[in-house]
Enzyme design. Structure first.
Site, PDB file in Angstrom:
ATOM      1  N   PHE A 117       1.034  -1.366   0.221  1.00 18.77           N
ATOM      2  CA  PHE A 117       0.273  -0.100  -0.002  1.00 18.77           C
ATOM      3  C   PHE A 117       0.952   1.168   0.155  1.00 18.77           C
ATOM      4  CE2 PHE A 117      -4.546   1.419   1.362  1.00 18.77           C
ATOM      5  CZ  PHE A 117      -5.073   0.070   0.155  1.00 18.77           C
ATOM      6  N   GLN A 231      -8.154  14.348   3.381  1.00 13.99           N
ATOM      7  CA  GLN A 231      -6.923  13.516   2.576  1.00 13.99           C
ATOM      8  C   GLN A 231      -7.770  14.163   1.378  1.00 13.99           C
ATOM      9  OE1 GLN A 231      -6.063   8.986   3.277  1.00 13.99           O
ATOM     10  NE2 GLN A 231      -4.292  10.579   3.222  1.00 13.99           N
ATOM     11  N   HIS A 233      -7.917  11.539  -1.537  1.00 17.12           N
ATOM     12  CA  HIS A 233      -7.428  10.591  -2.326  1.00 17.12           C
ATOM     13  C   HIS A 233      -6.872  10.261  -3.311  1.00 17.12           C
ATOM     14  CE1 HIS A 233      -7.509   5.770  -4.332  1.00 17.12           C
ATOM     15  NE2 HIS A 233      -6.796   5.508  -2.521  1.00 17.12           N
ATOM     16  N   LEU A 243     -14.643   5.682  -4.854  1.00 20.38           N
ATOM     17  CA  LEU A 243     -12.983   5.412  -4.946  1.00 20.38           C
ATOM     18  C   LEU A 243     -12.544   3.775  -6.165  1.00 20.38           C
ATOM     19  CD1 LEU A 243     -10.584   5.669  -3.336  1.00 20.38           C
ATOM     20  CD2 LEU A 243     -11.435   4.175  -2.308  1.00 20.38           C
ATOM     21  N   GLU A 246      -6.566   2.330  -3.512  1.00 18.60           N
ATOM     22  CA  GLU A 246      -4.664   2.380  -3.693  1.00 18.60           C
ATOM     23  C   GLU A 246      -4.452   0.741  -3.906  1.00 18.60           C
ATOM     24  OE1 GLU A 246      -3.278   5.116  -1.651  1.00 18.60           O
ATOM     25  OE2 GLU A 246      -2.200   3.382  -0.219  1.00 18.60           O
ATOM     26  N   ARG A 286      -0.643   9.677  -0.136  1.00 18.05           N
ATOM     27  CA  ARG A 286      -1.687  10.333  -0.544  1.00 18.05           C
ATOM     28  C   ARG A 286      -1.643  11.673  -1.126  1.00 18.05           C
ATOM     29  NH1 ARG A 286      -6.147   6.505   1.255  1.00 18.05           N
ATOM     30  NH2 ARG A 286      -5.583   4.263   0.325  1.00 18.05           N
ATOM     31  N   HIS A 354     -11.671  11.935   0.661  1.00 17.56           N
ATOM     32  CA  HIS A 354     -11.426  10.929   1.597  1.00 17.56           C
ATOM     33  C   HIS A 354     -11.323  10.795   2.420  1.00 17.56           C
ATOM     34  CE1 HIS A 354     -10.981   6.861   0.856  1.00 17.56           C
ATOM     35  NE2 HIS A 354      -9.754   6.656   1.730  1.00 17.56           N
ATOM     36  N   ARG A 389      -2.934  10.498   6.785  1.00 22.07           N
ATOM     37  CA  ARG A 389      -3.399   9.075   6.971  1.00 22.07           C
ATOM     38  C   ARG A 389      -2.704   8.028   6.258  1.00 22.07           C
ATOM     39  NH1 ARG A 389      -6.860   4.713   5.589  1.00 22.07           N
ATOM     40  NH2 ARG A 389      -7.587   6.741   3.790  1.00 22.07           N
TER      41      ARG A 389
HETATM   42  C1  LIG Z   1     -14.561   4.466  -0.356  1.00 25.80           C
HETATM   43  C2  LIG Z   1     -14.090   4.521   0.981  1.00 25.80           C
HETATM   44  C3  LIG Z   1     -12.748   3.233   0.854  1.00 25.80           C
HETATM   45  C4  LIG Z   1     -11.639   3.382   1.958  1.00 25.80           C
HETATM   46  N1  LIG Z   1     -11.412   2.084   1.618  1.00 25.80           N
HETATM   47  C5  LIG Z   1      -9.797   1.731   3.412  1.00 25.80           C
HETATM   48  C6  LIG Z   1      -9.102   1.144   3.202  1.00 25.80           C
HETATM   49  O1  LIG Z   1      -9.010   0.057   2.014  1.00 25.80           O
HETATM   50  N2  LIG Z   1      -8.318   0.683   4.642  1.00 25.80           N
HETATM   51  C7  LIG Z   1      -8.381   1.857   5.364  1.00 25.80           C
HETATM   52  O2  LIG Z   1      -7.724   1.857   5.942  1.00 25.80           O
HETATM   53  N3  LIG Z   1     -10.001   3.074   5.686  1.00 25.80           N
HETATM   54  C8  LIG Z   1      -9.832   3.039   4.459  1.00 25.80           C
HETATM   55  N4  LIG Z   1     -11.056   3.572   4.607  1.00 25.80           N
HETATM   56  C9  LIG Z   1     -11.251   4.449   5.791  1.00 25.80           C
HETATM   57  C10 LIG Z   1     -12.520   3.806   6.681  1.00 25.80           C
HETATM   58  O3  LIG Z   1     -13.068   3.214   5.930  1.00 25.80           O
HETATM   59  C11 LIG Z   1     -12.885   5.082   7.725  1.00 25.80           C
HETATM   60  O4  LIG Z   1     -12.392   6.162   7.460  1.00 25.80           O
HETATM   61  C12 LIG Z   1     -13.841   3.872   8.653  1.00 25.80           C
HETATM   62  O5  LIG Z   1     -14.618   2.420   7.536  1.00 25.80           O
HETATM   63  C13 LIG Z   1     -14.865   4.571   9.783  1.00 25.80           C
HETATM   64  O6  LIG Z   1     -15.015   3.885   9.669  1.00 25.80           O
HETATM   65  P1  LIG Z   1     -16.152   4.499  11.246  1.00 25.80           P
HETATM   66  O7  LIG Z   1     -16.800   3.551  12.249  1.00 25.80           O
HETATM   67  O8  LIG Z   1     -15.334   5.909  12.012  1.00 25.80           O
HETATM   68  O9  LIG Z   1     -17.290   4.710  10.667  1.00 25.80           O
HETATM   69  P2  LIG Z   1     -18.485   4.616   9.436  1.00 25.80           P
HETATM   70  O10 LIG Z   1     -17.970   3.951   9.498  1.00 25.80           O
HETATM   71  O11 LIG Z   1     -18.677   5.547   9.044  1.00 25.80           O
HETATM   72  O12 LIG Z   1     -19.642   4.690   9.972  1.00 25.80           O
HETATM   73  C14 LIG Z   1     -20.198   5.796  11.392  1.00 25.80           C
HETATM   74  C15 LIG Z   1     -21.592   4.978  12.072  1.00 25.80           C
HETATM   75  O13 LIG Z   1     -22.097   6.804  13.166  1.00 25.80           O
HETATM   76  C16 LIG Z   1     -23.625   6.696  12.742  1.00 25.80           C
HETATM   77  N5  LIG Z   1     -23.550   7.706  12.407  1.00 25.80           N
HETATM   78  C17 LIG Z   1     -23.562   9.163  12.521  1.00 25.80           C
HETATM   79  N6  LIG Z   1     -24.456  10.017  13.064  1.00 25.80           N
HETATM   80  C18 LIG Z   1     -24.821   9.729  13.734  1.00 25.80           C
HETATM   81  C19 LIG Z   1     -26.025  10.219  14.015  1.00 25.80           C
HETATM   82  N7  LIG Z   1     -26.621  12.150  14.104  1.00 25.80           N
HETATM   83  N8  LIG Z   1     -26.274  10.051  14.910  1.00 25.80           N
HETATM   84  C20 LIG Z   1     -26.611   8.229  15.186  1.00 25.80           C
HETATM   85  N9  LIG Z   1     -25.420   7.702  14.621  1.00 25.80           N
HETATM   86  C21 LIG Z   1     -24.947   8.544  14.151  1.00 25.80           C
HETATM   87  C22 LIG Z   1     -23.775   5.995  11.364  1.00 25.80           C
HETATM   88  O14 LIG Z   1     -24.639   5.859  11.582  1.00 25.80           O
HETATM   89  C23 LIG Z   1     -23.142   4.382  11.444  1.00 25.80           C
HETATM   90  O15 LIG Z   1     -23.374   3.850  12.190  1.00 25.80           O
HETATM   91  C24 LIG Z   1     -11.939   3.816   2.554  1.00 25.80           C
HETATM   92  C25 LIG Z   1     -12.948   4.893   3.319  1.00 25.80           C
HETATM   93  C26 LIG Z   1     -14.097   4.779   2.087  1.00 25.80           C
HETATM   94  C27 LIG Z   1     -14.940   6.827   2.214  1.00 25.80           C
END
Ligand SMILES: Cc1cc2nc3c(=O)[nH]c(=O)nc-3n(C[C@H](O)[C@H](O)[C@H](O)COP(=O)(O)OP(=O)(O)OC[C@H]3O[C@@H](n4cnc5c(N)ncnc54)[C@H](O)[C@@H]3O)c2cc1C
Ligand code: FES
Lengths: 583, 256
Positions: A117, A231, A233, A243, A246, A286, A354, A389
């Site tokens: 990566f 960030q 991407h 997306l 990578e 990135r 991103h 990141r």
């Molecule tokens: C397209 C894409 C590809 C990626 N690929 C990678 C990768 O290959 N490797 C890597 O390490 N990272 C990757 N990332 C980054 C990584 O996926 C995210 O940073 C990470 O998944 C975020 O997880 P989280 O649990 O913090 O938030 P999320 O999975 O976004 O979850 C947020 C949660 O909060 C809840 N929530 C939000 N606001 C409220 C509210 N007001 N009331 C109630 N609930 C709420 C939502 O319902 C959800 O359940 C990628 C990101 C994207 C966008």
């Protein structure tokens, strides 16, 4: 108003929130967990992650390597105690996920496979083809169902933290299908609400990534840290912003400009070996890759497409077999959304918003300056990501710190009494009045969609890949005006049943405040570091800015920004080295 | 069709607080050859009627939120392009079938969530392996046996298309049964027998009449229909052996 008493309240059921919930349940099955989410857990945006999660597992690698890559990638803004802990824990967490059934891709001998990566010296990214986040999320969600102490409130939109004597003691949520408010009280609260990419118009982030949790903490007096670091991407599909992972470059994809030239060699990333060299060319970090796109665009060497300027990501030489095995989703996405079969043609791509490196000020304990409040995942700023990141660190981060947050919350919940209802209810009623005024339509003239469009436009023009004082000042002024207009926002939906007009209005309120912290922090950081590049201050300035910015809310006024030192243990700031010099 | 400038969407509307029954409302939406049906809905929400209610998030066919019925067929609306519907009159957008409508295009999926949980979709083992002992060895061919069944995004298109779900709302249904099968086939799992109590019950695999509408509409090629047939066979074999070999049903079973 309904009141629900629980031990640990978790807002957010993405990767971080689910991991935290399981950690509480495993730490003490007698503790009740209420897991609240505005969407069903499997809709959380962790689902969209493609490439994989970093953790040292192979014999040719070491924790020190992962540490050094992460610190260099962060442009020395990451806290080194946290990164050290993170790299130690990541392999354990990824293994645990394997035990829970995550269908990681395998080597021929049946061990877990890893792929290279960007910005990583050695291949260490665990992957499940190119749907790693999808599999991580579903594995966590399905595993979470086996713990009876975890009770979910799915599709409950949460608006506010509730406090008592300077501690977080619960939240106010709204059941979306009925519009009914419910106060969820607990002895500890964990925010896992994800990032805020939706403040920009062109993003890989799903509709739900509106930074609600950051805004909730901010309004409760918690500072938002390092918000200027957003960030880009380097490889999103033009038009939609979908997306292209990578992983496509990790597997050997190359980037070329309109002359078919691998332009990254002109920006200190060479030599342009025919094979993928780690930390060089397409496997650079990135921030550097997105900046190189901008430079090429200035030179007129990008490709004109019907969606605007792009460069080409070429995977053809990988061959159909490898593409189908390792990158099937990429093939499907490119075919559907830009009509390109990656086996026979290059993919048009351009940089796309991103990831929010900044977030709720936190540290290695997953705690925040507000007692009783913890956070994890993209909403948190621990910070292991600093100014940039590294790809595949955040899926590992949400596991590591999701667990830390859950365990810390469980410990706290066993040692403090349940909060009282009266004061929380009074706060909840005041907060609820905001939603009621919107739905009964008694006030307001400004449409949600218009303010949101203007916010996104000013963020893109002022807070992009390269920034200037003038552009940032303009953006700050515009945002201030938009916040003023927002006080007069109106919605037209008068129903309490699943009122998405209301939730969008509330999300917009959160985003405006977050955007303001981003723009003002960026204006005041008169240096260039990682993802924050100032054309008028092109050098990194360690004497002045080897510090985390902290944005404190000041009511209707713009935030106050102050600074907190970076924790440095064993790696003194040095030049970031990529390309041939890095190997 | 490059001179097309607008398309008409006929969208089902229903607000239980106000409407006796669902109705259709037409919207004229600008046409863009890159737009999907979801983009058109978003345009309506931002420009014509902000009360239009539907679910979406990822806009990349992976979160499973945006399943609807478009011109009579189950689709992920973030992957259903307007250009594929041109020249055939208005585009009709309705909520998924076989679910109660909560509002407009949003259906009530609580029943599905309970079914999902009922099949115990997690690794069941007699003994957990300590994390310090590292990963389980799983050969690529072992992974391949169940990998396609892991790809379900819970979009519910299959429940909408399945005639049996329509006849018996208690039927556990394609996605949940495919998920049970996914775990049964996983070399790390030992819970097949436990799951069979549910999947082999009156609302389980035997309810399926193998119309295979589920596999046809599945946007991720999970092949729930096939998963259900395979379970029928596995359950029959188990039943047969249990009756032939006394005491067998109590023994813990592992896979090769
Ligand atoms: C397209 C894409 C590809 C990626 N690929 C990678 C990768 O290959 N490797 C890597 O390490 N990272 C990757 N990332 C980054 C990584 O996926 C995210 O940073 C990470 O998944 C975020 O997880 P989280 O649990 O913090 O938030 P999320 O999975 O976004 O979850 C947020 C949660 O909060 C809840 N929530 C939000 N606001 C409220 C509210 N007001 N009331 C109630 N609930 C709420 C939502 O319902 C959800 O359940 C990628 C990101 C994207 C966008
Ligand atoms: S919006 Fe996520 S699947 Fe369509």
């Amino acid at each position: 108003m309904d009141v629900l008493q629980t031990d640990v309240v978790i807002v957010g059921a993405g990767g971080a929130g689910l991991r935290a919930a399981i950690a509480v349940a495993e730490a003490d099955p007698a503790l009740s967990v209420t897991l609240i989410s505005k969407v069903y857990p499997m809709r959380s945006h962790t689902v969209a992650a493609e490439g994989g999660a970093a953790g040292v597992i192979k014999e040719n690698d070491s924790l020190e390597n992962h540490f050094n890559d992460t610190i260099g990638g962060s442009d020395w803004l990451a806290d080194q105690d946290a990164v050290e802990f993170f790299v130690e824990q990541a392999p354990k967490e990824l293994t645990r996920l394997e035990h829970w059934g995550c269908p990681w891709s395998r080597d021929p001998d049946g061990r877990v496979a890893v792929r290279p990566f960007g910005g990583m010296k050695i291949e260490r990214t665990w992957f499940a083809a190119d749907k790693s986040g999808f599999h991580i999320l579903h594995t966590l969600f399905q595993t979470s169902m086996k713990y009876p102490s975890i009770k979910r409130l799915d599709e409950y939109y949460t608006t506010d933290l509730l406090l008592e004597d300077g501690r977080a003691v619960g939240v106010l949520s709204h059941e979306m299908r009925s519009g009914k408010p419910v106060v969820v009280l607990g002895k500890a609260v964990i925010l896992c609400t994800g990032g805020a990419g939706r403040v920009f118009p062109f993003t890989t982030n799903g509709a739900i990534k509106t930074g609600d949790g950051m805004a909730m903490a901010y309004r409760a007096g918690v500072p938002l840290q390092d918000m200027e670091f957003v960030q880009y991407h380097p490889t999103g599909l033009p038009g939609t912003g979908i997306l292209i992972s990578e992983a496509a470059r990790g597997e050997g994809g190359i980037l070329v400009n309109k002359d078919g030239y691998r332009y990254l060699q002109d920006y200190g990333m060479g030599p342009a070996d025919p094979w993928p060299r780690k930390k060089a060319m397409e496997l650079g970090p990135r921030d550097r890759l997105s900046q190189s796109f901008w430079q090429e665009q200035q030179k007129g060497r990008t490709i004109q497409s019907k969606w605007g300027d792009v460069v080409h990501l070429d995977l053809r030489h990988l061959g159909e077999k490898k593409i189908n095995e390792r990158l099937p989703f990429i093939r499907d996405l490119a075919k559907s959304y830009v009509g390109v079969d990656v086996v026979t043609a290059p993919i048009p791509v351009r940089p796309v918003i991103h990831y929010t490196m900044g977030g709720i000020a936190s540290d290695i304990t997953a705690g925040t300056p507000l007692p009783g409040l913890f956070c994890a995942g993209e909403t948190a700023c621990v910070s292991i990501n600093g100014a940039n990141r590294l790809g595949s660190n955040s899926l590992a981060e949400l596991l590591v710190f999701g667990k830390v947050a859950g365990e810390a919350a469980a410990r706290l919940a066993r040692s403090v009494p349940a909060p009282s209802e009266a004061s929380a209810l009074a706060q909840a009623k005041a907060h609820r009045a905001r939603a009621e005024a919107l739905v009964d339509g008694s006030r307001g003239t400004e449409a949600v969609a218009t303010i949101r469009r203007d916010m996104m436009a000013t963020m893109e023009s002022g807070c992009g890949i390269y920034r200037t004082q003038e552009g940032l000042e303009q953006t700050c002024t515009t945002l201030r005006d938009l916040r003023r207009r927002y006080r007069d926002v109106k919605i037209s939906d008068r129903s309490w049943v699943f009122n998405t007009d209301l939730t969008q209005a509330l999300e917009l309120g959160a985003m405006l405040e977050i955007a303001e912290t981003m723009a003002l922090s960026a204006l005041l950081r008169t240096e260039s570091r990682g993802a924050h590049q100032r054309l008028d201050h092109p050098q990194r300035d360690d004497a002045g800015f080897l510090t985390h910015s902290m944005a404190w809310r000041q009511g209707d006024e713009p935030p106050r920004i102050d600074y907190k030192p970076v924790t440095i243990t064993k790696s003194q700031p040095a030049a970031r080295v990529y390309g041939g010099a890095a190997s | 069709m490059s001179n097309t400038t607008t398309v008409t969407l006929e969208v089902l509307r229903y607000d239980p607080e106000r409407d006796q029954e669902p109705r259709f409302q037409s919207f004229e939406v600008p046409y863009d050859e890159d737009w999907v049906v979801l983009d058109a809905l978003n345009w309506i929400k931002d420009n014509a009627d902000s009360s239009l209610t539907y679910r979406w998030s990822c806009h990349m066919a992976v979160c499973g939120s945006c399943g609807m019925v478009v011109n009579g067929e189950e689709k992920l609306t973030c992957k259903a392009f307007l250009r594929d519907y041109l020249g055939r009159g208005p585009i009709r957008v309705e909520p998924l079938r076989n679910f109660p409508i909560e509002r407009d295009l949003v259906v009530d999926m609580e029943g599905f969530m309970a079914k999902l949980e009922s099949v115990k979709p997690w690794i069941i083992r007699e003994e957990e392996k300590p994390v310090e002992d590292g990963e389980y060895i799983q050969l690529p061919k072992q992974l391949k046996r169940f990998k396609h069944h892991t790809l379900c995004i819970n979009c519910l298109l299959c429940y909408s298309a399945c005639p049996q779900v329509g006849l018996n709302p208690g039927f556990i249904g394609p996605a949940a049964l495919a998920l049970a099968h996914r775990y049964n086939l996983d070399s790390r799992d030992q819970g097949r027998h436990e799951r069979q109590e549910v999947t082999g019950s009156a609302d389980g695999v035997w309810e399926c009449t193998f119309v295979s509408a589920c596999s046809e509409v599945c946007p991720k090629h999970v092949e729930p229909g096939g998963a259900i047939q395979e379970q029928k066979i596995a359950n029959s074999v188990d039943w047969f052996l249990d009756h032939l070999i006394p005491g067998r049903s109590n023994a813990g079973r592992t896979k090769e």
